[in-house]
Scaffold this motif. Structure first.
Motif, PDB file in Angstrom:
ATOM      1  N   ARG A  18       0.845  -1.187   0.000  1.00 15.56           N
ATOM      2  CA  ARG A  18       0.000   0.000   0.000  1.00 15.56           C
ATOM      3  C   ARG A  18       0.886   1.245   0.000  1.00 15.56           C
ATOM      4  O   ARG A  18       1.740   1.410   0.869  1.00 15.56           O
ATOM      5  CB  ARG A  18      -0.919   0.003   1.229  1.00 15.56           C
ATOM      6  N   MET A  19       0.640   2.116  -0.967  1.00 18.26           N
ATOM      7  CA  MET A  19       1.440   3.323  -1.104  1.00 18.26           C
ATOM      8  C   MET A  19       0.503   4.508  -1.292  1.00 18.26           C
ATOM      9  O   MET A  19      -0.246   4.571  -2.273  1.00 18.26           O
ATOM     10  CB  MET A  19       2.403   3.179  -2.288  1.00 18.26           C
ATOM     11  N   GLU A  20       0.557   5.435  -0.345  1.00 14.79           N
ATOM     12  CA  GLU A  20      -0.288   6.622  -0.393  1.00 14.79           C
ATOM     13  C   GLU A  20       0.569   7.840  -0.733  1.00 14.79           C
ATOM     14  O   GLU A  20       1.586   8.095  -0.096  1.00 14.79           O
ATOM     15  CB  GLU A  20      -0.979   6.837   0.955  1.00 14.79           C
ATOM     16  N   SER A  21       0.153   8.570  -1.759  1.00 10.24           N
ATOM     17  CA  SER A  21       0.867   9.770  -2.222  1.00 10.24           C
ATOM     18  C   SER A  21       2.338   9.497  -2.525  1.00 10.24           C
ATOM     19  O   SER A  21       3.217  10.254  -2.095  1.00 10.24           O
ATOM     20  CB  SER A  21       0.755  10.889  -1.177  1.00 10.24           C
ATOM     21  N   SER A  43      -2.982  -7.885  -2.338  1.00  6.18           N
ATOM     22  CA  SER A  43      -3.602  -6.561  -2.249  1.00  6.18           C
ATOM     23  C   SER A  43      -2.623  -5.509  -2.725  1.00  6.18           C
ATOM     24  O   SER A  43      -1.455  -5.513  -2.338  1.00  6.18           O
ATOM     25  CB  SER A  43      -4.031  -6.281  -0.799  1.00  6.18           C
ATOM     26  N   LEU A  44      -3.117  -4.595  -3.556  1.00  4.41           N
ATOM     27  CA  LEU A  44      -2.295  -3.493  -4.060  1.00  4.41           C
ATOM     28  C   LEU A  44      -3.085  -2.205  -3.956  1.00  4.41           C
ATOM     29  O   LEU A  44      -4.221  -2.104  -4.427  1.00  4.41           O
ATOM     30  CB  LEU A  44      -1.898  -3.737  -5.523  1.00  4.41           C
ATOM     31  N   SER A  45      -2.476  -1.213  -3.321  1.00  2.97           N
ATOM     32  CA  SER A  45      -3.106   0.095  -3.169  1.00  2.97           C
ATOM     33  C   SER A  45      -2.095   1.167  -3.539  1.00  2.97           C
ATOM     34  O   SER A  45      -1.056   1.315  -2.889  1.00  2.97           O
ATOM     35  CB  SER A  45      -3.589   0.273  -1.717  1.00  2.97           C
ATOM     36  N   LEU A  51      -7.821  -4.149  -4.875  1.00  2.00           N
ATOM     37  CA  LEU A  51      -7.160  -3.156  -5.718  1.00  2.00           C
ATOM     38  C   LEU A  51      -7.736  -1.789  -5.395  1.00  2.00           C
ATOM     39  O   LEU A  51      -8.950  -1.591  -5.429  1.00  2.00           O
ATOM     40  CB  LEU A  51      -7.368  -3.476  -7.202  1.00  2.00           C
ATOM     41  N   ASP A  52      -6.873  -0.834  -5.069  1.00  3.65           N
ATOM     42  CA  ASP A  52      -7.294   0.521  -4.722  1.00  3.65           C
ATOM     43  C   ASP A  52      -6.447   1.517  -5.508  1.00  3.65           C
ATOM     44  O   ASP A  52      -5.232   1.603  -5.307  1.00  3.65           O
ATOM     45  CB  ASP A  52      -7.136   0.754  -3.212  1.00  3.65           C
ATOM     46  N   THR A 100     -12.298  -6.643  -3.433  1.00  2.00           N
ATOM     47  CA  THR A 100     -12.572  -5.215  -3.218  1.00  2.00           C
ATOM     48  C   THR A 100     -11.927  -4.397  -4.329  1.00  2.00           C
ATOM     49  O   THR A 100     -10.782  -4.645  -4.706  1.00  2.00           O
ATOM     50  CB  THR A 100     -12.035  -4.731  -1.851  1.00  2.00           C
ATOM     51  N   LEU A 101     -12.685  -3.411  -4.828  1.00  2.00           N
ATOM     52  CA  LEU A 101     -12.199  -2.528  -5.891  1.00  2.00           C
ATOM     53  C   LEU A 101     -12.588  -1.101  -5.545  1.00  2.00           C
ATOM     54  O   LEU A 101     -13.770  -0.795  -5.390  1.00  2.00           O
ATOM     55  CB  LEU A 101     -12.803  -2.935  -7.238  1.00  2.00           C
ATOM     56  N   ASP A 102     -11.588  -0.235  -5.406  1.00  2.77           N
ATOM     57  CA  ASP A 102     -11.820   1.176  -5.078  1.00  2.77           C
ATOM     58  C   ASP A 102     -11.255   2.047  -6.192  1.00  2.77           C
ATOM     59  O   ASP A 102     -10.046   2.035  -6.455  1.00  2.77           O
ATOM     60  CB  ASP A 102     -11.144   1.539  -3.751  1.00  2.77           C
TER      61      ASP A 102
END
Length: 465
Positions: free
Chosen positions: A273-276, A297-299, A325-326, A353-355
């Motif tokens: 998960r990587m945000e910004s 899971s990959l975000s 996936l997000d 889950t898909l976002d």
């Protein structure tokens, strides 16, 4: 009138023994293993530090789950236990009775203590009796290196008294102590402190890593070599890594390579998960090529990606078994979503889950991926909040997702017709469209949970059916 449960004879015996601490310490050599946990608890809560120190040296089980007795760190208790370990480590031969190999400071496994305290109602079906029995059956083994388990959550730039004392103690005994941490969380800490801590932790013990700091790419590259040593890490969360405007392109490329190449050694990674991550734009393929195992899971959220990045994502061989996936906050407005359609087809048998929130997805783009979306038979949650879509396309979407057997949460934006040409929301018009959606759902005939609102966040509204 309340009836209090009388103390057990075992508890009364422990209290009686501790009235003369020297007698309690002398009795340890003859004490049955079953009496050690209740006596340890009495000594712990009664602040009998000399008894605690002596009990550590004679502990008859492989593991001492000290953290289960102190939800809040207590320096005095820690000092007593570590003093006992010092005496133990100084001995050439392990004492006959002592089988201690693990000191666990995590606030977990209170069931060990509940069982020995008589609170059997709290013991789960997977009773701790099994591991205790295993402890008793073990033969004597060398004590060193002793493993010390702790969860490290750095939320301040400086360490508190408990952690400062513990780290200094471990630092002076590196050859005898393995500092093990399964969950490592860094919210705020100086670069120097992070470097010092990571040099002492057995990095191959780390299973979950969270770095939620505002770092420059150069800082991430500086600490990247530590990541490659976390060979058993399963989950990585990385937030807010920025590229300095003063960094030259060649230097940026070098820093990205320093970070992404570490994934070559991570053979157990499942959740990324990587945000910004602003440094990923144009470099996503560089990271994907280094993945060694299929992700579950990959975000990748709230950053810029190129159309080529999305294409590489759809082609990555280790993305084909995703459960989640997000891509929220990744602007896709100008993209051809054919690669996303290909990706959805690839993960149709596993995706749960898909976002795609706040992606700027338009009608034609959504229509292009609807056939692939309707094949995702395991999909449980789907979110499109914050995209501007027409009522016609939302209706088509409802028909396509109606055939998904386990889909139980759908989060959709207010239709475009709810707004004026100047993007001002008309609540009355939104209410009419919500009524239309409700009628569509009734006609389809299957109960569904759908959230439809102008808010980009499902926690800010309550329009559900």
């Amino acid at each position: 009138m309340s009836i209090q449960t009388p103390p057990r004879l075992l508890d009364l015996a422990a209290r009686s023994l501790l009235r003369i601490e020297a007698s309690a310490i002398a009795a340890l050599e003859y004490l049955p293993p079953e009496l050690f946990p209740p006596l340890f608890m009495e000594a712990f809560y009664g602040n009998h530090r000399e008894t605690l120190k002596a009990m550590v040296q004679a502990w008859p089980f492989v593991r001492l789950p000290l953290g289960g007795l102190m939800p809040k760190p207590h320096v005095g208790t820690l000092q007593a236990v570590l003093d006992g370990l010092d005496i133990l480590l100084a001995q050439k031969d392990c004492p006959r009775r002592c089988k201690l190999q693990i000191l666990d400071l995590r606030n977990t496994d209170q069931n060990f203590w509940r069982m020995w305290s008589g609170a059997r109602a709290h013991v789960r079906s997977s009773s701790p009796l099994a591991p205790v029995a295993e402890d008793r059956s073990r033969t004597e083994q060398p004590l060193a290196p002793l493993e010390l388990f702790i969860e490290l959550h750095f939320t301040k730039r400086t360490m508190d008294e408990f952690l400062t004392y513990l780290i200094r103690w471990v630092e002076q005994r590196k050859e005898s102590i393995h500092l093990c941490c399964k969950k490592l969380k860094i919210i705020s800490m100086s670069k120097e402190n992070i470097k010092n801590i990571l040099s002492m932790v057995q990095l191959d013990c780390v299973q979950e890593l969270e770095v939620n700091c505002t770092w420059q790419l150069s800082t991430l590259a500086l600490h990247a070599p530590h990541l490659s040593k976390m060979r058993n890490v399963q989950r990585i969360f990385l937030s807010h890594v920025h590229v300095s405007p003063f960094e030259e392109q060649e230097q940026e490329q070098q820093h990205v390579a320093q970070f992404t190449s570490q994934f070559l050694r991570l053979h157990h990674l499942q959740d990324l998960r990587m945000e910004s991550p602003s440094f990923l734009e144009g470099h996503l393929n560089q990271m994907l090529r280094c993945l060694k195992t299929p992700l579950q899971s990959l975000s990748i959220t709230h950053c810029l990606l190129t159309e080529e990045d999305v294409m590489h994502l759809s082609q990555c061989p280790n993305i084909g078994q995703l459960h989640g996936l997000d891509l929220s906050g990744v602007m896709l407005t100008e993209f051809n979503l054919e690669p996303l359609r290909v990706l959805l087809e690839k993960v149709a048998a596993t995706l749960q889950t898909l976002d795609l929130n706040l992606c700027g997805i338009r009608d034609s783009q959504l229509e292009a991926i609807l056939p692939a979306l309707s094949c995702c038979s395991e999909l449980r949650s789907f979110s499109l909040c914050g995209n501007l879509l027409s009522m016609v396309v939302i209706e088509r979407l409802l028909h396509h997702t109606d055939g998904l057997p386990v889909l139980d949460l759908e989060l959709y934006p207010a239709p475009r017709e709810s707004y004026s040409p100047h993007r001002v929301l008309h609540p009355e018009r939104l209410a009419q469209l919500q009524a239309e959606v409700l009628k569509i759902l009734r006609d389809l005939g299957r109960p569904r949970t759908i959230w439809l609102s102008s808010s980009p966040c499902p926690h800010c509204g309550n329009d559900t059916w």
